[in-house]
Design a protein around this motif. Sequence first.
Motif, PDB file in Angstrom:
ATOM      1  N   MET A 157       0.837  -1.196   0.000  1.00 57.36           N
ATOM      2  CA  MET A 157       0.000   0.000   0.000  1.00 57.36           C
ATOM      3  C   MET A 157       0.874   1.249   0.000  1.00 57.36           C
ATOM      4  SD  MET A 157      -3.355   0.490   2.228  1.00 57.36           S
ATOM      5  CE  MET A 157      -4.299   1.983   2.301  1.00 57.36           C
ATOM      6  N   PHE A 207       0.591   5.265   0.816  1.00 53.43           N
ATOM      7  CA  PHE A 207      -0.319   6.172   1.513  1.00 53.43           C
ATOM      8  C   PHE A 207      -0.180   7.605   1.024  1.00 53.43           C
ATOM      9  CE2 PHE A 207       0.363   2.591   4.256  1.00 53.43           C
ATOM     10  CZ  PHE A 207      -0.857   2.367   4.853  1.00 53.43           C
ATOM     11  N   ASN A 261       0.219  10.360   2.761  1.00 53.06           N
ATOM     12  CA  ASN A 261       1.328  11.129   3.351  1.00 53.06           C
ATOM     13  C   ASN A 261       2.610  10.303   3.402  1.00 53.06           C
ATOM     14  OD1 ASN A 261       0.806   9.364   5.342  1.00 53.06           O
ATOM     15  ND2 ASN A 261       0.196  10.854   6.877  1.00 53.06           N
ATOM     16  N   ALA A 290       3.992   7.933   4.601  1.00 55.27           N
ATOM     17  CA  ALA A 290       4.156   6.994   5.717  1.00 55.27           C
ATOM     18  C   ALA A 290       5.501   6.277   5.685  1.00 55.27           C
ATOM     19  CB  ALA A 290       3.017   5.981   5.723  1.00 55.27           C
ATOM     20  N   LEU A 291       6.569   7.022   5.426  1.00 54.71           N
ATOM     21  CA  LEU A 291       7.897   6.412   5.500  1.00 54.71           C
ATOM     22  C   LEU A 291       8.315   6.333   6.964  1.00 54.71           C
ATOM     23  CD1 LEU A 291       9.630   8.309   2.563  1.00 54.71           C
ATOM     24  CD2 LEU A 291       8.586   6.047   2.549  1.00 54.71           C
ATOM     25  N   TYR A 292       9.138   5.339   7.283  1.00 49.95           N
ATOM     26  CA  TYR A 292       9.625   5.224   8.661  1.00 49.95           C
ATOM     27  C   TYR A 292      10.705   6.269   8.861  1.00 49.95           C
ATOM     28  CZ  TYR A 292       7.460   0.782   7.554  1.00 49.95           C
ATOM     29  OH  TYR A 292       6.594  -0.169   7.107  1.00 49.95           O
ATOM     30  N   PRO A 293      10.469   7.266   9.721  1.00 51.20           N
ATOM     31  CA  PRO A 293      11.412   8.387   9.806  1.00 51.20           C
ATOM     32  C   PRO A 293      12.775   7.979  10.352  1.00 51.20           C
ATOM     33  CG  PRO A 293       9.560   8.668  11.339  1.00 51.20           C
ATOM     34  CD  PRO A 293       9.318   7.409  10.591  1.00 51.20           C
ATOM     35  N   ASN A 294      12.823   6.857  11.069  1.00 53.55           N
ATOM     36  CA  ASN A 294      14.082   6.456  11.695  1.00 53.55           C
ATOM     37  C   ASN A 294      14.953   5.601  10.779  1.00 53.55           C
ATOM     38  OD1 ASN A 294      11.848   4.653  12.034  1.00 53.55           O
ATOM     39  ND2 ASN A 294      13.186   3.368  13.264  1.00 53.55           N
ATOM     40  N   MET A 295      14.485   5.366   9.558  1.00 60.31           N
ATOM     41  CA  MET A 295      15.252   4.499   8.654  1.00 60.31           C
ATOM     42  C   MET A 295      15.618   5.255   7.383  1.00 60.31           C
ATOM     43  SD  MET A 295      13.001   1.045   8.869  1.00 60.31           S
ATOM     44  CE  MET A 295      12.078   0.654  10.357  1.00 60.31           C
ATOM     45  N   ASN A 335      14.052   1.687   4.592  1.00 57.27           N
ATOM     46  CA  ASN A 335      12.609   1.769   4.409  1.00 57.27           C
ATOM     47  C   ASN A 335      12.130   0.741   3.399  1.00 57.27           C
ATOM     48  OD1 ASN A 335      10.521   3.858   5.385  1.00 57.27           O
ATOM     49  ND2 ASN A 335      12.457   4.948   5.492  1.00 57.27           N
ATOM     50  N   ARG A 354       9.159   1.051  -1.805  1.00 59.41           N
ATOM     51  CA  ARG A 354       8.905   0.128  -0.706  1.00 59.41           C
ATOM     52  C   ARG A 354       7.846  -0.897  -1.122  1.00 59.41           C
ATOM     53  NH1 ARG A 354       7.281   2.897   4.851  1.00 59.41           N
ATOM     54  NH2 ARG A 354       5.370   3.282   3.701  1.00 59.41           N
TER      55      ARG A 354
END
Lengths: 277, 355
Positions: free
Chosen positions: B79, B81, B83, B85-90, B95, B146
């Motif tokens: 999916m 999204f 916005n 929706a990436l993982y900000p810490n990676m 990601n 991703r």
Amino acid sequence: MKQPLGLRLLAYSVAILVSIFFLYPYWWMLLGAFRPTEAVLTNPLQLWPESLDFSAFESIARVSGVPIWRYIVNSIFITAASTVIGVAITALGAYALTRRPDLLAFKMLRSGFLLTMMYPYMLLVIPVYIVIFKLGLLGTYTGIILFLALGPVQFFLFEQFFRSIPGEIIEAAIVDGASEAQVFLMVVMPVSMPVVATVTIITFLLNWAQWFPVLVISRSPDTYTLPVALLNMTGELGVNFQGIMAIAIITTVPATIVFLIAQRRVMQGMADGSVKG
Amino acid sequence: MGSVQLRDVHKSYGAVPVLKGIDLDITDGEFVALVGASGCGKSTLLRMIAGLETITSGEISINGKVVNDVAPKERDIAMVFQNYALYPNMTVAENMVFSLRLKKAPMEERKAAVAKAAAVLNLGDLLDRYPRELSGGQRQRVAMGRAIVRDPQVFLFDEPLSNLDAKLRVHMRSEIKELHQRLGTTMIYVTHDQIEAMTMADRIVVMNGGVVEQAGAPLDIYDRPKNIYVAGFIGSPSMNIFEATVVGVGPETRLSIGNGVTLPLPPGCELQAETIVKCGIRPEHMVPATDGVPARVIVTEPTGSETQFTLRMGDQTVVCLVHERLSAVPGSEIAVTVDARHIHVFDQHTGLARS
């Protein structure tokens, strides 16, 4: 934008005045530890010691028959353990509540936490005593640590922060195949490091200063912490100002250092929680 | 293989129904756009296919297997999204590889998958960056990367371009379309922007109030809207729709739109005299001519390639789109003709097409 000089002068004078107001008692405490009690009593407002007198630190080598190092070790151990457990448990709890607010009794739990913030701390003595007694934990480190570990402030800080994490990030991780535990550990926790730091520091500072639950749950001075030792000083030695001030220094210095190092983090975390929430 | 079947799918939040019986067959490799105004239930439907929302009743199957109670990760979908929706810490690479990391795929496989997705989406230079260091368009590409890394049966897009500026949106539109042509994987794309739906999809599903109003090929829907909602929703500027009264009998039957102005009836449309209907004409089907229906120019809006005129015709205010450069100024009188084949007639009460 630069303010006019007059205004800045005024602002600084007010700030300095207020600072003095707050710093003076601390200075007084420092002085008191190195001035004989008689000197403190005859000339309490003096701003400089007549001579450095270290005798206080010998007089407090044992308090209530327990060596001072025991209090220090207790303080460090109880604060550290309750902070670690507290951060872990409140983070998990707040996460569960943020993710599934519809679950049975979760809303009630939240209100319950709010209530404990409004409840006068002193009135907790009877319920705390009864609960810890029923658990068979009276006089144990476990009892003290468990009680100190849970705090509504920490819980709400976590909750506020978790709410600010966009739901899509969590959903993306779920679609990517993460279990709830993996979402929490691999996505939510790394993102939440600022609030973890804030909560850790706040819990440490709060628990370091706790004396009331420690006193209630303990059965002997063996499990007392520094603030309790400080409390005991008054009764036992009359007004040994010098001794009291010496223990006060031992008690406050670590907390002050922690706070000075971490204060930016604390402020930031508090603000994040309130603004983003 | 990635076909999706929806059978009488319902969703309600408490007593509020959001989806009221959706039936849809999406074949393998198809690009389907779910389009509709906000609150029509299109995103909810997509999230139900993803497994992020429960199904109140009905059946959703992917590849013939009912997935009502299957966890999202078991559905083999990816999916993207709105916005990102990436993982900000990676980092970008982390990601993209997250799903394979969770699957404990071997290192070589992870590297190969990231390299492939990065090549497809031109992300090679960004792999070590963090999401906060990327622009909106780059983030959206990473989000697609991703999804590609997972090599899913079905891609789900939830308004992926809404957060981008207009120019970038047009660019990403063609990029997604190209991606679909290259991968050939089934894509379900939710958007409120009918232009996006028209330009990208093999098939459009127009939703309104929790039901499917019409599903079909973009131009089919454009040319033959099944009802007045679809007619008004698809097309920009939107179709002129106004009330008309049927007058005359036999071959003389015409549509009166007031002030003595009449329009021909579309071929094959038989209506009783005095019937009141809704009449629809697309702006580009009103052609200025030397003789025809008289109209007064109210506003002119030239865009360069075309000019949009707001006209007063009979009792109606209509919009007319002209590619030639007309010198008509506001206040002047012109004439327009409308080919009878381009007139749509809808029932006044049910809104269903009569032509």
